[in-house]
Scaffold this motif. Sequence first.
Motif, PDB file in Angstrom:
ATOM      1  N   MET A   1     -30.035 -21.763  46.556  1.00  0.00           N
ATOM      2  CA  MET A   1     -30.943 -22.894  46.207  1.00  0.00           C
ATOM      3  C   MET A   1     -31.674 -22.567  45.064  1.00  0.00           C
ATOM      4  O   MET A   1     -32.019 -23.217  44.331  1.00  0.00           O
ATOM      5  N   ALA A   2     -32.383 -21.374  45.416  1.00  0.00           N
ATOM      6  CA  ALA A   2     -33.365 -20.954  44.609  1.00  0.00           C
ATOM      7  C   ALA A   2     -32.546 -20.338  43.086  1.00  0.00           C
ATOM      8  O   ALA A   2     -33.696 -20.980  41.967  1.00  0.00           O
ATOM      9  N   ASN A   3     -31.539 -20.171  43.005  1.00  0.00           N
ATOM     10  CA  ASN A   3     -30.934 -19.906  41.790  1.00  0.00           C
ATOM     11  C   ASN A   3     -30.699 -21.349  40.956  1.00  0.00           C
ATOM     12  O   ASN A   3     -30.857 -21.126  39.620  1.00  0.00           O
ATOM     13  N   VAL A   4     -30.361 -22.224  41.790  1.00  0.00           N
ATOM     14  CA  VAL A   4     -30.191 -23.441  40.915  1.00  0.00           C
ATOM     15  C   VAL A   4     -31.440 -24.173  40.374  1.00  0.00           C
ATOM     16  O   VAL A   4     -31.807 -24.698  39.301  1.00  0.00           O
ATOM     17  N   LEU A   5     -32.611 -23.833  41.372  1.00  0.00           N
ATOM     18  CA  LEU A   5     -34.011 -24.282  40.952  1.00  0.00           C
ATOM     19  C   LEU A   5     -34.426 -23.427  39.624  1.00  0.00           C
ATOM     20  O   LEU A   5     -35.013 -23.825  38.510  1.00  0.00           O
ATOM     21  N   SER A   6     -34.165 -22.039  39.658  1.00  0.00           N
ATOM     22  CA  SER A   6     -34.636 -21.245  38.544  1.00  0.00           C
ATOM     23  C   SER A   6     -33.734 -21.848  37.323  1.00  0.00           C
ATOM     24  O   SER A   6     -34.324 -21.869  36.024  1.00  0.00           O
ATOM     25  N   GLU A   7     -32.437 -22.006  37.522  1.00  0.00           N
ATOM     26  CA  GLU A   7     -31.705 -22.205  36.215  1.00  0.00           C
ATOM     27  C   GLU A   7     -32.272 -23.732  35.870  1.00  0.00           C
ATOM     28  O   GLU A   7     -32.360 -23.859  34.479  1.00  0.00           O
TER      29      GLU A   7
ATOM     30  N   VAL B   1     -35.274 -25.135  36.169  1.00  0.00           N
ATOM     31  CA  VAL B   1     -36.707 -24.918  35.401  1.00  0.00           C
ATOM     32  C   VAL B   1     -36.326 -24.296  33.919  1.00  0.00           C
ATOM     33  O   VAL B   1     -37.122 -25.020  32.963  1.00  0.00           O
ATOM     34  N   ALA B   2     -35.604 -23.365  33.741  1.00  0.00           N
ATOM     35  CA  ALA B   2     -35.561 -22.831  32.593  1.00  0.00           C
ATOM     36  C   ALA B   2     -34.941 -23.772  31.397  1.00  0.00           C
ATOM     37  O   ALA B   2     -35.150 -23.853  30.196  1.00  0.00           O
ATOM     38  N   GLU B   3     -33.738 -24.236  32.011  1.00  0.00           N
ATOM     39  CA  GLU B   3     -33.045 -25.293  31.340  1.00  0.00           C
ATOM     40  C   GLU B   3     -33.900 -26.483  30.905  1.00  0.00           C
ATOM     41  O   GLU B   3     -33.827 -26.815  29.484  1.00  0.00           O
ATOM     42  N   LEU B   4     -34.547 -27.006  31.553  1.00  0.00           N
ATOM     43  CA  LEU B   4     -35.350 -28.282  31.322  1.00  0.00           C
ATOM     44  C   LEU B   4     -36.499 -27.759  30.490  1.00  0.00           C
ATOM     45  O   LEU B   4     -37.015 -28.623  29.624  1.00  0.00           O
ATOM     46  N   ARG B   5     -37.100 -26.657  30.791  1.00  0.00           N
ATOM     47  CA  ARG B   5     -38.218 -26.227  29.833  1.00  0.00           C
ATOM     48  C   ARG B   5     -37.702 -25.913  28.411  1.00  0.00           C
ATOM     49  O   ARG B   5     -38.577 -26.609  27.579  1.00  0.00           O
ATOM     50  N   LYS B   6     -36.585 -25.527  28.152  1.00  0.00           N
ATOM     51  CA  LYS B   6     -36.243 -25.332  26.853  1.00  0.00           C
ATOM     52  C   LYS B   6     -35.943 -26.459  26.255  1.00  0.00           C
ATOM     53  O   LYS B   6     -36.001 -26.754  24.925  1.00  0.00           O
TER      54      LYS B   6
ATOM     55  N   GLN C   1     -46.464 -15.817  33.356  1.00  0.00           N
ATOM     56  CA  GLN C   1     -45.778 -14.723  34.284  1.00  0.00           C
ATOM     57  C   GLN C   1     -45.202 -15.491  35.566  1.00  0.00           C
ATOM     58  O   GLN C   1     -44.254 -15.137  35.913  1.00  0.00           O
ATOM     59  N   ALA C   2     -46.028 -16.568  35.987  1.00  0.00           N
ATOM     60  CA  ALA C   2     -45.158 -17.189  37.212  1.00  0.00           C
ATOM     61  C   ALA C   2     -44.137 -17.849  36.969  1.00  0.00           C
ATOM     62  O   ALA C   2     -43.194 -17.923  37.729  1.00  0.00           O
ATOM     63  N   VAL C   3     -44.286 -18.514  35.699  1.00  0.00           N
ATOM     64  CA  VAL C   3     -43.011 -19.369  35.155  1.00  0.00           C
ATOM     65  C   VAL C   3     -41.867 -18.260  34.965  1.00  0.00           C
ATOM     66  O   VAL C   3     -40.532 -18.699  35.371  1.00  0.00           O
ATOM     67  N   SER C   4     -42.200 -17.313  34.421  1.00  0.00           N
ATOM     68  CA  SER C   4     -40.905 -16.362  34.301  1.00  0.00           C
ATOM     69  C   SER C   4     -40.347 -15.923  35.594  1.00  0.00           C
ATOM     70  O   SER C   4     -39.168 -15.871  35.659  1.00  0.00           O
ATOM     71  N   LYS C   5     -41.346 -15.685  36.690  1.00  0.00           N
ATOM     72  CA  LYS C   5     -40.860 -15.502  37.928  1.00  0.00           C
ATOM     73  C   LYS C   5     -39.990 -16.335  38.499  1.00  0.00           C
ATOM     74  O   LYS C   5     -39.033 -16.105  38.991  1.00  0.00           O
ATOM     75  N   TRP C   6     -40.372 -17.710  38.448  1.00  0.00           N
ATOM     76  CA  TRP C   6     -39.483 -18.895  38.766  1.00  0.00           C
ATOM     77  C   TRP C   6     -38.087 -18.842  38.254  1.00  0.00           C
ATOM     78  O   TRP C   6     -37.176 -19.014  38.844  1.00  0.00           O
ATOM     79  N   GLU C   7     -38.122 -18.654  36.829  1.00  0.00           N
ATOM     80  CA  GLU C   7     -36.716 -18.441  36.008  1.00  0.00           C
ATOM     81  C   GLU C   7     -36.126 -17.245  36.515  1.00  0.00           C
ATOM     82  O   GLU C   7     -34.491 -17.373  36.199  1.00  0.00           O
ATOM     83  N   LYS C   8     -36.364 -16.473  36.952  1.00  0.00           N
ATOM     84  CA  LYS C   8     -35.762 -15.146  37.445  1.00  0.00           C
ATOM     85  C   LYS C   8     -35.336 -15.212  38.919  1.00  0.00           C
ATOM     86  O   LYS C   8     -34.621 -14.025  39.542  1.00  0.00           O
ATOM     87  N   GLY C   9     -35.548 -16.262  39.590  1.00  0.00           N
ATOM     88  CA  GLY C   9     -35.083 -16.401  40.975  1.00  0.00           C
ATOM     89  C   GLY C   9     -36.117 -16.488  41.898  1.00  0.00           C
ATOM     90  O   GLY C   9     -35.785 -16.957  43.088  1.00  0.00           O
TER      91      GLY C   9
END
Length: 296
Positions: free
Chosen positions: A1-7, A9-14, A32-40
């Motif tokens: 589920m964390a990977n789905v959330l990470s993906e 967040v990155a997709e919607l942000r872009k 850095q926190a956003v980067s951490k979210w998008e990496k898992g």
Amino acid sequence: MANVLSERVAELRKERGLTQEQLGQLVGVSAQAVSKWEKGGAPDVELLPALAGRLGVTIDALFGREGGEAADIHQIAARWLHTVPKEQRFDQLCRLFWTLTKNIVDEIDMPDIGYLGHAVMMEEDTYMAHVWAMSRVWLDGGLMLGLHAEDLSFATIWPEPEDGYDAHFAPMDKYRALFTVLARPGCLEVLEYLYSRPYRHYVPETMAHALALPVEEVQDLLDGLMGLQILQKTELELLDGLTNSYSRKGEDSTLVPFLYMARCMTQAGGYLFNIGGTERPLLRGGVWKKTEDEKP
């Protein structure tokens, strides 16, 4: 589920055209926190409502659940506008602008100020005696200016161009020529005559008679306005030869906003709603196009 959330967040942000730093600023965390979210990694639970709101989706959509996408605000606004009677649409758009203006800054808890009854407050013996119900907003990214009252309202939004406002101004001598002609006695009266009547062609003699001005003065003013491309001229063939007639440019309505903006600049007193959150100059200086003899 964390990977789905990470993906997601990155997709919607872009999709929203945001950098990690910009999204972090909107939510109140570091890039850095956003980067951490998008990496898992995963944001704190308390941040999920703000994160979903900033990305324009529901919390369900952050986790990839169907039906969680927020409706397109542009489609919602378009459908809403079509439910408003045509003669009320300008008024309702201006009221919507007022609502949005009060929410342009996130960090300030703005009071819920409604529309005033009159454009000019008439409180005698106070400093508010001549204050327009005007909103002025100047922030990084642009300007907003509006007037909010039952008897007079307008709304303007001016996003700042990438190369600055002054890069898109006309050369200075164009403005000088405009204000020189407008300042001449009788010029505004000529414009009022043309804009307060049905669109048609008028000869100088007709305008001179109506304005109680010499024909020569009216002709000179018309030539000046023609030189500025404010009016248009047509030759009419009469029994005794050709004569010139003048008219405004079709459905051109820029005179009204122009005069309102001029009054905004000269109106004394304070303002109902005033936000200025940037220390940068309004103009960038040196970008405004100058004539050859004005260049250093």
